[in-house]
Design a protein around this motif. Structure first.
Motif, PDB file in Angstrom:
ATOM      1  N   ARG A 199      -0.999  -5.266   3.024  1.00  0.00           N
ATOM      2  CA  ARG A 199      -0.308  -4.550   4.094  1.00  0.00           C
ATOM      3  C   ARG A 199      -0.926  -3.166   4.309  1.00  0.00           C
ATOM      4  O   ARG A 199      -1.083  -2.708   5.450  1.00  0.00           O
ATOM      5  CB  ARG A 199       1.177  -4.416   3.764  1.00  0.00           C
ATOM      6  CG  ARG A 199       2.001  -5.668   3.984  1.00  0.00           C
ATOM      7  CD  ARG A 199       2.079  -6.040   5.448  1.00  0.00           C
ATOM      8  NE  ARG A 199       3.136  -6.986   5.710  1.00  0.00           N
ATOM      9  CZ  ARG A 199       3.344  -7.575   6.872  1.00  0.00           C
ATOM     10  NH1 ARG A 199       2.540  -7.314   7.895  1.00  0.00           N
ATOM     11  NH2 ARG A 199       4.321  -8.443   7.047  1.00  0.00           N
ATOM     12  N   ASP A 244       5.608   7.179  -0.640  1.00  0.00           N
ATOM     13  CA  ASP A 244       4.437   6.492  -1.189  1.00  0.00           C
ATOM     14  C   ASP A 244       3.186   7.054  -0.519  1.00  0.00           C
ATOM     15  O   ASP A 244       3.210   7.424   0.655  1.00  0.00           O
ATOM     16  CB  ASP A 244       4.481   4.997  -0.878  1.00  0.00           C
ATOM     17  CG  ASP A 244       5.640   4.259  -1.515  1.00  0.00           C
ATOM     18  OD1 ASP A 244       6.438   4.895  -2.215  1.00  0.00           O
ATOM     19  OD2 ASP A 244       5.748   3.042  -1.286  1.00  0.00           O
ATOM     20  N   PRO A 293       9.715   1.126  -6.329  1.00  0.00           N
ATOM     21  CA  PRO A 293       8.676   0.127  -6.030  1.00  0.00           C
ATOM     22  C   PRO A 293       7.928   0.489  -4.758  1.00  0.00           C
ATOM     23  O   PRO A 293       8.497   1.042  -3.813  1.00  0.00           O
ATOM     24  CB  PRO A 293       9.487  -1.169  -5.853  1.00  0.00           C
ATOM     25  CG  PRO A 293      10.760  -0.936  -6.598  1.00  0.00           C
ATOM     26  CD  PRO A 293      11.057   0.524  -6.470  1.00  0.00           C
ATOM     27  N   ALA A 294       6.661   0.173  -4.712  1.00  0.00           N
ATOM     28  CA  ALA A 294       5.836   0.501  -3.555  1.00  0.00           C
ATOM     29  C   ALA A 294       6.328  -0.248  -2.322  1.00  0.00           C
ATOM     30  O   ALA A 294       6.759  -1.403  -2.394  1.00  0.00           O
ATOM     31  CB  ALA A 294       4.381   0.147  -3.830  1.00  0.00           C
ATOM     32  N   CYS A 295       6.269   0.415  -1.166  1.00  0.00           N
ATOM     33  CA  CYS A 295       6.701  -0.202   0.093  1.00  0.00           C
ATOM     34  C   CYS A 295       5.679  -1.194   0.634  1.00  0.00           C
ATOM     35  O   CYS A 295       6.045  -2.138   1.339  1.00  0.00           O
ATOM     36  CB  CYS A 295       6.936   0.882   1.151  1.00  0.00           C
ATOM     37  SG  CYS A 295       8.304   1.982   0.795  1.00  0.00           S
ATOM     38  N   LEU A 296       4.399  -0.966   0.347  1.00  0.00           N
ATOM     39  CA  LEU A 296       3.329  -1.790   0.884  1.00  0.00           C
ATOM     40  C   LEU A 296       2.471  -2.348  -0.242  1.00  0.00           C
ATOM     41  O   LEU A 296       2.108  -1.616  -1.171  1.00  0.00           O
ATOM     42  CB  LEU A 296       2.435  -0.972   1.829  1.00  0.00           C
ATOM     43  CG  LEU A 296       3.105  -0.255   2.999  1.00  0.00           C
ATOM     44  CD1 LEU A 296       2.068   0.578   3.749  1.00  0.00           C
ATOM     45  CD2 LEU A 296       3.787  -1.244   3.932  1.00  0.00           C
ATOM     46  N   ASP A 297       2.147  -3.637  -0.168  1.00  0.00           N
ATOM     47  CA  ASP A 297       1.153  -4.169  -1.090  1.00  0.00           C
ATOM     48  C   ASP A 297      -0.242  -3.878  -0.536  1.00  0.00           C
ATOM     49  O   ASP A 297      -0.392  -3.316   0.554  1.00  0.00           O
ATOM     50  CB  ASP A 297       1.373  -5.662  -1.337  1.00  0.00           C
ATOM     51  CG  ASP A 297       1.280  -6.510  -0.067  1.00  0.00           C
ATOM     52  OD1 ASP A 297       0.664  -6.062   0.917  1.00  0.00           O
ATOM     53  OD2 ASP A 297       1.823  -7.632  -0.076  1.00  0.00           O
ATOM     54  N   ALA A 298      -1.249  -4.259  -1.281  1.00  0.00           N
ATOM     55  CA  ALA A 298      -2.622  -3.917  -0.878  1.00  0.00           C
ATOM     56  C   ALA A 298      -2.976  -4.501   0.482  1.00  0.00           C
ATOM     57  O   ALA A 298      -3.595  -3.828   1.320  1.00  0.00           O
ATOM     58  CB  ALA A 298      -3.605  -4.403  -1.944  1.00  0.00           C
ATOM     59  N   TYR A 337      -0.960   6.191   0.076  1.00  0.00           N
ATOM     60  CA  TYR A 337      -2.031   5.198  -0.010  1.00  0.00           C
ATOM     61  C   TYR A 337      -3.309   5.799   0.568  1.00  0.00           C
ATOM     62  O   TYR A 337      -3.297   6.329   1.686  1.00  0.00           O
ATOM     63  CB  TYR A 337      -1.678   3.935   0.782  1.00  0.00           C
ATOM     64  CG  TYR A 337      -0.354   3.316   0.389  1.00  0.00           C
ATOM     65  CD1 TYR A 337      -0.276   2.314  -0.565  1.00  0.00           C
ATOM     66  CD2 TYR A 337       0.831   3.740   0.995  1.00  0.00           C
ATOM     67  CE1 TYR A 337       0.940   1.747  -0.928  1.00  0.00           C
ATOM     68  CE2 TYR A 337       2.050   3.190   0.645  1.00  0.00           C
ATOM     69  CZ  TYR A 337       2.102   2.202  -0.315  1.00  0.00           C
ATOM     70  OH  TYR A 337       3.314   1.651  -0.660  1.00  0.00           O
TER      71      TYR A 337
END
Length: 427
Positions: A268, A219, A261-266, A221
């Protein structure tokens, strides 16, 4: 007598001359109040004492001044001695006492990591050149891992890297870092600066070794300097495919695989961005970090200097050619003839000045970096060990490029923008 085993939280653990920059940088983060797993450091003096205890001092000195065949034989003698022979009793006692206290207090298995005095420095990161061991649960595990970390200073891979940087193992030493293993739900890396002025985070499920070894597309970011998440791109896992040359299994990405699926939400990602900014403040310069996320939150595992450069201005003629995008290592622009390699067994085909186009993005590529103009890989990301080595050597790289070995023709003229993360080829 100076203690050879020191808690990571102790002020003296920040002494890079005793414990290596890896341990010292992590100790500095801990003393600044940033989250780390804790643990203890083993002074490089313990390595030197073990070398003397085994009667290997002379062989180590002569390895640096002998001709190549003799140097290889002497280096092997030192490495095998450190790897196979028992630890001196006066060293083993304090080590086992610290180990017992760590295991009892954490209730978790341990991680043992090399912290050489020469690594994690600007211009010589030694990314991926030494050893780390995870999930250790017994005193025998500790003994074996400690000896292996000491011996790693004399491995063929490390010797080649040191020779390329004008270093010799006899002139340095190996410290060791012992920590509770983080039960990671996700792990990854981070760059506190990019050429565009943002911060960059990478993540993958579980332990971060898959990112470091270039086995997945992580992922990605992008976080602004004010801590706001600007972009999030999910990664892809690799899978096993057959080597066309020998029928052996080889890791690669697949266009048929959906993004995970993404490992981190916004929230985090922005929290981790703040920790990355704080780590830069501690160092007083841009840094590259490794991190893990468990049920208790983020833990910082490593911090080392980060080399950044402004984006190059490519030849405008390339803008008219087909292009693929991926994760740039963050440095350089170059062009050359494409050498498309399906697995490690074909690396001997890479000629000086080639752009290596490959499925893999792991440590095996280290051997060809001195002769390539650039690297394009289907796996890997901006915070992998390979990307760190690319930044160090000023070699443009674009990693995580889907179907690169299928799309880019063998022998085509290729341009690689390691900052923008774009590769183009002439048709």
């Amino acid at each position: 007598m100076t203690a050879l085993v020191v808690p990571l939280a102790a002020a003296e653990a920040c002494d890079a001359g005793r414990f290596g920059p890896k341990a010292a940088n992590l100790a500095a983060l801990a003393r600044a109040g940033l989250p780390t797993p804790g643990g203890f450091c083993v002074d490089a003096a313990a390595y030197r004492r073990q070398l003397t205890h085994l009667g290997l001092d002379d062989a180590a000195r002569r390895a640096a001044s002998s001709d190549r065949p003799a140097a290889r034989r002497l280096a092997l003698e030192v490495r095998l001695g450190l790897l196979e022979r028992p630890i001196a009793e006066d060293l083993e006692g304090p080590l086992l006492a610290a180990w017992t206290a760590l295991v009892e207090s954490s209730g978790a298995p341990a991680a043992v990591r090399s912290s050489a005095l020469v690594e994690d420095r600007a211009g010589a990161t030694f990314a991926g050149q030494f050893e780390s061991y995870l999930g250790l649960a017994s005193e025998d595990d500790l003994r074996t891992a400690l000896r292996a970390c000491w011996a790693a200073l004399w491995s063929s891979r490390a010797l080649a890297y040191m020779a390329a940087h004008g270093l010799a193992p006899a002139d340095t030493a190996m410290a060791v870092l012992v920590q509770p293993l983080v039960a990671a739900r996700a792990s990854g890396g981070g760059l506190s600066r990019t050429a565009a002025g943002d911060m960059l985070l990478s993540a993958t499920p579980g332990f971060g070794s898959a990112i470091a070894q270039g086995e997945v597309v992580p992922d990605r970011y992008v976080v602004a300097r004010d801590g706001t998440l600007r972009a999030a791109d999910p990664g892809r896992d690799g899978h096993r495919a057959e080597c066309a040359a020998h029928g052996a299994a080889d890791a690669r990405g697949s266009g048929a695989e959906p993004a995970r699926p993404a490992c981190l939400d916004a929230a985090r990602a922005e929290e981790l961005g703040r920790l990355l900014r704080a780590a830069e403040d501690v160092a007083g310069a841009p840094v590259e970090i490794e991190w893990a996320l468990d049920d208790g939150g983020f833990q910082l595992l490593q911090s080392r200097p980060l080399r950044i450069e402004p984006a190059a201005v490519p030849d405008e003629v390339w803008q008219r050619h087909p292009g693929l995008t991926g994760q740039g290592a963050g440095i350089g622009w170059s062009s050359g003839r494409a050498c498309v390699v399906s697995c490690e067994c074909e690396l001997s085909r890479v000629a000086p000045g080639d752009v290596l186009v490959t499925r893999i993005a792991g440590p095996a590529l280290t051997q060809v970096l001195p002769r390539v103009a650039a690297v394009v890989a289907e796996l890997g990301g901006s915070t992998s060990h390979l990307a760190s080595l690319g930044r160090e050597r000023r070699i443009p790289m674009v990693l995580g490029v889907l179907d690169a070995t299928r799309r880019i023709p063998e022998g085509a003229r290729v341009a690689v923008d390691g900052v923008a993360g774009v590769v183009r080829w002439a048709v």
